[in-house]
Design a protein around this motif. Structure first.
Motif: not given
Length: 573
Positions: A77-85
């Motif tokens: 959740g804290g990742d800015v690029n979660i969609n990329r992940f």
């Protein structure tokens, strides 16, 4: 995006499961050919094989990946690029799908290389030096298998088609098929991290924990096992089966021993995966491919749960993975600890949990089979070591007091993560019995003497007691394992395989390559080759340029030379 991916994958998983049941009941399979391009007499055809095995495996892969993506919604959740992940994870799952349904070596290579490339991107996701090194070790280890796979594709040209599924029965005893089988076995050993390619698996723990849960349960490491299950006819009664039995048995033993000396939570579970992969490979090399597939599926369920619980614990421990800093987690995180203990007991083979049905059956089949004493010892001793490190892990993390300071924020309030884990918890409890009824409609009836029947139970109980006693003793100031430091170092470092895979590759070949590059490529080759040619061309072009200038001296000199030549010519004749 997490929620949409979760719903779509769950829907596909349910459909594939229902279709696999239909295939099992009706006992038929579908072979679909899709003509991608047709030009004159040339056509590119994509082939898909849908049978009960591929559909059931896809159903489990999609179920686990959907729950992992749902779990990632909070964990990442804290990742800015979660969609990329999420996109990377979906690409990973798509590559695995392609590999599962392909009866063709070329289309398998698309999935095979897709897994390798996307796994590199996921391992280096946290961009630091350790992750880069782990990613490079993972990618380069798997490239060895990729080269073997390409050579197998080249050898398949002898048969006029790459659809290997048609040729296995008819050409079992041909020398070409033995060569192809050997190359496929090498490729599978690198992907499933068997000795001597084992060092990349614990290193790949640099990836985010949801990725580890996916990789170690049903995708990357199981690709090699699944491929060998398809090629299982070649392993029976051949040198390949015997070699694979020895190497996978040693892998199982080495990983179980190493996990008892490890203090990193994720690496203990990674070594546990390595041990179970050795178990699957060894029973597959003996010719029991259905048993290997059964353990592959049941192991996927509780191993994904184990990693997800470990991720929740690491998340709460402020990213600390050292089990010596844990303790009393059962008090602070009861729900996560409950899931963790169920997964651990399923791994140990606790009766009526998922792992029991496959592991107990495998060990009883081994007792019934005609097998040498060394392999028999490796099977049972490794099972004991599995229970040993599982109880050691529970002792360090669940009992006693918390060892990481007084101020802590441990809690079970990650509800999204808990929901993701609860789906796998149910499957870890009922999955084994469900699969045993599906895959073996007629139950195995194994008649053994009482001492062999009880041997599995005895090995598990003694392994558990040993794990508890070792942990209890080593928590005091006299740590017995340090008395024999060299033995502990050898066992805990996977028999020096990580050093051989890194320094062993770096020092001799790369230093030699550097010397050759400097003395040959930048030395003699330059002086006698390209550089020398360049210098000469520059000299000649300067001369021509000088001659092309309208220089009176040059013309006078040429005129004098021409007159001299004429006079000398007339004088001679």
């Amino acid at each position: 995006m997490c929620s949409i991916s979760f719903l779509v994958l769950i829907l596909f998983s349910t459909n594939f499961f229902l279709f696999s049941l239909l295939m099992l009941i009706k006992d038929f399979c579908m072979f679909i050919e899709w003509e991608v391009v047709s030009f004159n007499s040339c056509s590119i055809v994509m082939t898909f094989l849908f049978d009960w095995m591929s559909l059931l495996f896809m159903s489990f892969v999609l179920l686990i990946s959907s729950l992992v993506i749902y779990y990632s919604k909070e964990y990442m959740g804290g990742d800015v690029n979660i969609n990329r992940f999420i996109m990377l994870v979906l690409m990973f799952v798509l590559s695995m799908m392609l590999l599962i349904i392909s009866p063709n070596l070329i289309s398998i290579l698309l999935g095979w290389d897709g897994l390798g490339l996307v796994s590199y991107c996921l391992v280096i996701y946290f961009q630091n030096v350790k992750s880069y090194n782990a990613g490079m070790l993972t990618a380069l280890s798997n490239r060895i298998g990729d080269v073997a796979f390409l050579l197998a594709i080249a050898w398949m040209l002898n048969y006029g088609s790459w659809n290997y599924i048609f040729y296995l029965e008819t050409m079992k005893n041909s020398i070409e098929m033995e060569i192809i089988g050997g190359l496929i076995m090498l490729a599978a050993m690198t992907k499933s991290a068997q000795i001597p390619f084992s060092s990349w698996l614990p290193a790949a723990m640099a990836a985010p924990t949801p990725v580890s849960a996916l990789v170690h349960s049903s995708t990357l490491v199981t690709a090699g096992i699944y491929l060998l299950i398809r090629f299982n006819i070649l392993l029976c009664d051949s040198w390949m089966g015997q070699v694979l039995l020895l190497l996978s048995g040693l892998t199982m033993f080495m990983a179980g021993l190493g996990a008892n000396f490890e203090y990193d939570l994720k690496k203990i579970i990674a070594l546990s995966t390595l041990s179970q992969l050795g178990l699957m490979m060894s029973i597959l090399s003996m010719g029991f491919y259905k048993l290997a597939f059964f353990h592959l599926l049941s192991h996927a369920l509780f191993k994904a749960l184990l990693f997800m619980c470990a991720g929740a614990i690491i998340h709460n421990m402020n990213n600390s993975q050292d089990i010596r800093l844990m303790g009393g987690l059962g008090i602070y995180m009861p729900l996560t600890s409950g899931c963790f203990n169920v997964a651990n007991l399923a791994l140990c083979g606790m009766p009526f949990l998922a792992g029991f049905y496959s592991k107990d059956l495998i060990l009883e089949i081994v007792s019934l089979s005609y097998i040498n004493m060394f392999s028999f010892f490796l099977y049972f001793f490794s099972t004991g070591l599995t229970v040993c490190y599982s109880f050691r892990l529970v002792y360090y993390s669940m009992t006693g007091e918390l060892n990481c300071g007084s101020l802590n924020m441990l809690s079970d309030e990650g509800w999204i993560m808990l929901r993701g884990m609860s789906g796998l918890l149910i499957m870890s409890i009922i999955g084994g019995s469900m699969l045993s009824w599906l895959i073996f409609p007629t139950p195995y009836m194994i008649c053994l003497p009482i001492y062999l029947k009880l041997l599995t139970l005895f090995v598990c109980i003694s392994g558990g007691l040993l794990g508890y006693l070792i942990s209890n003793v080593s928590l005091f100031y006299f740590n017995k394992s340090l008395n024999n430091y060299l033995v502990s170092y050898f066992s805990g470092s996977m028999w020096f395989m990580p050093y051989i895979s890194t320094y062993g590759v770096i020092n001799p070949p790369l230093v030699l390559g550097s010397v050759v590059y400097k003395s040959f490529d930048q030395g003699w080759s330059e002086f006698m080759g390209g550089q020398n040619l360049y210098n000469k061309l520059v000299e000649y072009s300067q001369l021509v340029y000088f001659l092309h200038n309208n220089n009176l001296k040059i013309y006078l000199l040429l005129f004098v030379l021409w007159i001299t030549f004429l006079f000398s010519f007339f004088f001679l004749f």
